[in-house]
Design a protein around this motif. Structure first.
Motif, PDB file in Angstrom:
ATOM      1  N   LEU A  10      27.068 197.760 -28.241  1.00 20.93           N
ATOM      2  CA  LEU A  10      27.228 197.640 -29.907  1.00 20.93           C
ATOM      3  C   LEU A  10      28.711 197.885 -30.306  1.00 20.93           C
ATOM      4  O   LEU A  10      29.344 197.052 -30.981  1.00 20.93           O
ATOM      5  N   ALA A 167      29.884 189.267 -27.063  1.00 23.04           N
ATOM      6  CA  ALA A 167      29.921 190.083 -28.340  1.00 23.04           C
ATOM      7  C   ALA A 167      28.726 189.539 -29.115  1.00 23.04           C
ATOM      8  O   ALA A 167      27.987 190.366 -29.515  1.00 23.04           O
ATOM      9  N   GLN A 169      26.074 187.965 -28.307  1.00 20.78           N
ATOM     10  CA  GLN A 169      24.673 188.176 -27.632  1.00 20.78           C
ATOM     11  C   GLN A 169      24.464 189.729 -27.760  1.00 20.78           C
ATOM     12  O   GLN A 169      23.200 189.905 -28.056  1.00 20.78           O
ATOM     13  N   THR A 170      25.347 190.671 -27.737  1.00 21.72           N
ATOM     14  CA  THR A 170      25.217 192.057 -27.984  1.00 21.72           C
ATOM     15  C   THR A 170      24.584 192.097 -29.326  1.00 21.72           C
ATOM     16  O   THR A 170      23.722 193.209 -29.559  1.00 21.72           O
ATOM     17  N   LEU A 171      25.222 191.594 -30.368  1.00 24.75           N
ATOM     18  CA  LEU A 171      24.893 191.740 -31.543  1.00 24.75           C
ATOM     19  C   LEU A 171      23.347 191.333 -31.837  1.00 24.75           C
ATOM     20  O   LEU A 171      22.893 191.498 -33.031  1.00 24.75           O
ATOM     21  N   GLY A 172      22.961 190.742 -30.882  1.00 27.25           N
ATOM     22  CA  GLY A 172      21.512 190.087 -30.978  1.00 27.25           C
ATOM     23  C   GLY A 172      21.295 188.739 -31.404  1.00 27.25           C
ATOM     24  O   GLY A 172      20.371 188.328 -31.757  1.00 27.25           O
ATOM     25  N   TRP A 173      22.485 188.162 -31.288  1.00 27.06           N
ATOM     26  CA  TRP A 173      22.414 186.433 -31.574  1.00 27.06           C
ATOM     27  C   TRP A 173      22.649 185.850 -30.020  1.00 27.06           C
ATOM     28  O   TRP A 173      23.408 185.816 -29.538  1.00 27.06           O
TER      29      TRP A 173
END
Lengths: 205, 259
Positions: A10, A167, A169-173
């Protein structure tokens, strides 16, 4: 939170996006170098930035983001090496693995070294009569500097290749194929825009 | 199709702390043999020659138990999408091919012998939170707990994970995120999983880190080799759940919702 593996990711994503936004702003400002006015617009812009009271706080935010980005990267790379002490004799890349994605730590390190030189040359360089514009023009009239910048901007493009969608994907998108393509397009636009500056000045002399 | 002559380069390792090496074997296989049957034939001939057979894991041999493993020519479970090694057939190889077989590699998957690795780190993660411990009483009336079709499909897609470990094996960081996210999601999206949702996310992340698995660099190799074709969107879900669990306090966490 930031001591866990996902927390560090994150951190990478957030600081990366801060630096990414900076690159877009930096490129937008630099595009004024292309104005055919002997550097008036660019020098006015440079003066405005230097005299702006928000400059120093912004620089501290960027420096903080950079330091954290490097710190998390180093920490995660160490984690990764520990988790996979032995590789395979035969290795076949599958999925979204690319040359860019597996050399992030190296492209990042190159950019870090470049940053020191870049800031010394342009932020703390001696400007004379023609202001910052003249300094830029003089620097890129030298083939070594122009070529070096083009090479490093290519490396930057490589780094950004795997940056934006990763980034998100890591943020959850869940960054699907379309976002991956958009990310690649952005990396080409940004790196191409920056690389055009030394090429332009070298050819225009 | 005719029989194929195959050269095998197989990783042999006598024990967990022993040094391993590749050994070469020649064998002949029919196209309709499964990869594991081909290895069975090699082992038969090794035993006939009074040599130790190649150790490898297998159980159901129909792609649902998650026991078989192997990295074949650099790909976990070998060529073919959405299949386990036991569902790989020798018709995928040409006459004269050399096939390199290696065990799943990760610090958290130590080699026990030859191609057999210890995947009990996965069990530790499931024990940390991949369950429901709340007493839900006797079986509810049909349709009293509503789950939308989309939600049910999402949960079932995640629940398809058989825990084989191919995601960890293929990942350059030995990240277990695809496995952990699947084991978390099939509970966290359903009403029955809500009471322990936050604790589950935190506990499974901690167990994953403690077990020594790496982080995710979003290269999606896991998705490509997963025999159950679990999407990396599941990893994005895990990320969201972890952020959510650090923001939502226990008392505010929703109890059973009919979402």
């Amino acid at each position: 939170m930031f001591s866990t593996s996902i927390g560090k990711k994150l951190g990478m994503a957030l600081t990366g996006l801060v630096l990414y936004s900076f690159l877009i702003g930096h490129l937008a400002g630099n595009l004024q170098l292309f104005f055919d006015d002997g550097g008036t617009a660019f020098n006015t812009y440079a003066e405005f930035m230097i005299s702006n009271p928000l400059l120093v706080p912004t620089e501290f935010v960027l420096l903080g983001a950079l330091v954290l980005h490097v710190w998390f990267a180093a920490s995660l790379t160490r984690l990764s090496r520990q988790a996979k002490p032995q590789g395979y004799a035969v290795r076949q890349a599958v999925g979204g693995r690319s040359l860019a994605s597996r050399t992030m730590i190296w492209s990042g390190s190159t950019i870090l070294i470049f940053l020191v030189i870049h800031i010394r040359t342009f932020k703390f360089g001696q400007t004379g009569e023609g202001g910052l514009f003249a300094l830029v023009a003089d620097t890129f009239h030298q083939p070594g500097w122009a070529a070096g910048y083009v090479v490093v901007m290519t490396v930057l493009g490589f780094h950004l290749w795997h940056a934006m969608h990763s980034a998100f994907q890591t943020l959850g998108w869940h960054a699907r194929a379309g976002w991956r393509r958009a990310s690649i397009l952005m990396s080409i636009l940004i790196a191409g825009g920056f690389a055009a500056i030394p090429i332009y000045f070298f050819l225009a002399q | 199709m005719s029989d194929v002559d195959i050269t095998l380069k197989v990783w042999r390792q006598d024990g967990p702390d022993q040094k391993g090496r590749f050994e070469t074997y020649q064998t002949q296989a029919t196209p309709d043999m499964s990869f594991l049957e081909m290895l069975d034939v090699v082992n038969d001939s090794l035993e006939e020659g009074q040599k130790l057979p190649i150790s490898f894991d297998s159980d159901c041999r129909e792609g649902i138990c998650g026991m078989c493993s192997l990295v074949i020519n650099g790909v976990a479970h070998g060529p073919g999408e959405g299949t386990t090694t036991c569902q790989l057939y020798m018709r995928s190889f040409a006459d004269g091919d050399t096939i390199t077989i290696e065990p799943f590699r990760a610090r958290s998957f130590p080699v026990i012998r030859d191609l057999v690795v210890d995947r009990s780190a996965f069990d530790d993660i499931v024990q940390a939170g991949g369950y429901n411990s709340v007493n839900t009483g006797s079986a509810p009336d049909a349709n009293s707990v509503l789950v939308s079709k989309d939600r049910a499909e999402e949960a079932m897609d995640a629940a398809a994970c058989i825990g084989c470990g191919a995601c960890v094996a293929t990942c350059k960081n030995a990240s277990a995120m695809l496995f952990v996210s699947a084991k978390l999601k099939h509970l966290n999206v359903l009403p029955q999983g809500q009471p322990e949702r936050r604790e589950r996310s935190r506990a499974m992340l901690k167990a994953m880190d403690d077990a020594g698995f790496g982080h995710c660099t979003n290269e999606y190799e896991c998705e490509a080799v997963c025999p159950k074709e679990i999407s990396v969107g599941t990893i994005a879900f895990l990320n969201r759940e972890v952020y959510r669990s650090s923001l939502v306090t226990s008392s505010l966490a929703p109890t059973v919702t009919g979402e």
